[in-house]
Write an enzyme that holds these catalytic residues in place. Structure first.
Site, short mmCIF file in Angstrom:
data_model
loop_
_atom_site.label_atom_id
_atom_site.label_comp_id
_atom_site.label_asym_id
_atom_site.label_seq_id
_atom_site.Cartn_x
_atom_site.Cartn_y
_atom_site.Cartn_z
N TYR A 68 0.85 -1.19 0.00
CA TYR A 68 0.00 0.00 0.00
C TYR A 68 0.89 1.24 0.00
CZ TYR A 68 -3.73 -3.25 1.26
OH TYR A 68 -4.62 -4.29 1.26
N ASN A 89 -12.52 -0.84 -5.50
CA ASN A 89 -12.28 -1.34 -6.86
C ASN A 89 -13.51 -2.13 -7.33
OD1 ASN A 89 -11.33 -2.55 -9.19
ND2 ASN A 89 -9.83 -3.84 -8.17
N CYS A 97 -6.42 -5.79 -7.34
CA CYS A 97 -6.22 -5.24 -6.00
C CYS A 97 -5.65 -6.30 -5.05
CB CYS A 97 -7.51 -4.65 -5.45
SG CYS A 97 -8.95 -5.70 -5.61
N HIS A 98 -5.78 -7.58 -5.39
CA HIS A 98 -5.22 -8.64 -4.55
C HIS A 98 -3.69 -8.60 -4.52
CE1 HIS A 98 -5.49 -10.42 -8.61
NE2 HIS A 98 -4.43 -11.14 -8.27
N GLU A 126 -1.03 -17.18 -8.48
CA GLU A 126 -0.06 -16.44 -9.30
C GLU A 126 1.39 -16.71 -8.88
OE1 GLU A 126 -1.02 -12.29 -9.54
OE2 GLU A 126 -3.07 -12.68 -10.19
#
Length: 129
Positions: A68, A89, A97-98, A126
């Site tokens: 952040y 979002n 946003c993850h 991911e």
């Protein structure tokens, strides 16, 4: 539109995506199957701070994270403001946003059903965590 990925429910505002629901669903299915790392849809970004944060999140590559604070530095604002914008979002996963985490390595929050468990699952998918 409501979608399910990895057993978690996500609400996507289809008015924020310039693509058919079928196209969005197909690309999300490909993402879940490991066949897609980015989305080929146009996003209608709000002309607000949230839109600025969404653009910054979209630039985070697949499999990577930013804090952040990283986004706050980029946008010359506070990390808390970035976190609040992430929570607004309207197209989670498509605008990732993850991929935004806390400076201490914690996940922070996540507004999808399943909260941080869903966020953790997306990051694991991911290879980011």
């Amino acid at each position: 539109m409501q979608i399910t990925l990895f057993g978690y429910e996500f609400a996507l505002d289809d008015a924020s995506v310039d693509a058919s629901e079928a196209t969005v669903r197909e690309q999300l299915r490909e993402y879940e199957a490991g066949e897609r790392r980015s989305f080929d849809v146009d996003i209608d970004y709000p002309d607000t701070f949230t839109g600025d944060v969404m653009r910054a999140m979209e630039r985070i590559p697949y499999g990577e994270t930013r804090t952040y604070g990283d986004l706050a530095d980029e946008l010359d604002t506070a990390a808390v403001a970035v976190g609040q914008a992430c929570g607004r979002n309207p197209v989670a996963v498509v605008v990732p946003c993850h991929r935004v985490v806390g400076a201490d390595g914690g996940l922070g929050g996540y507004s999808a059903s399943g909260g941080t468990d869903a966020k953790r699952r997306l990051l694991e998918h991911e290879g980011a965590r």
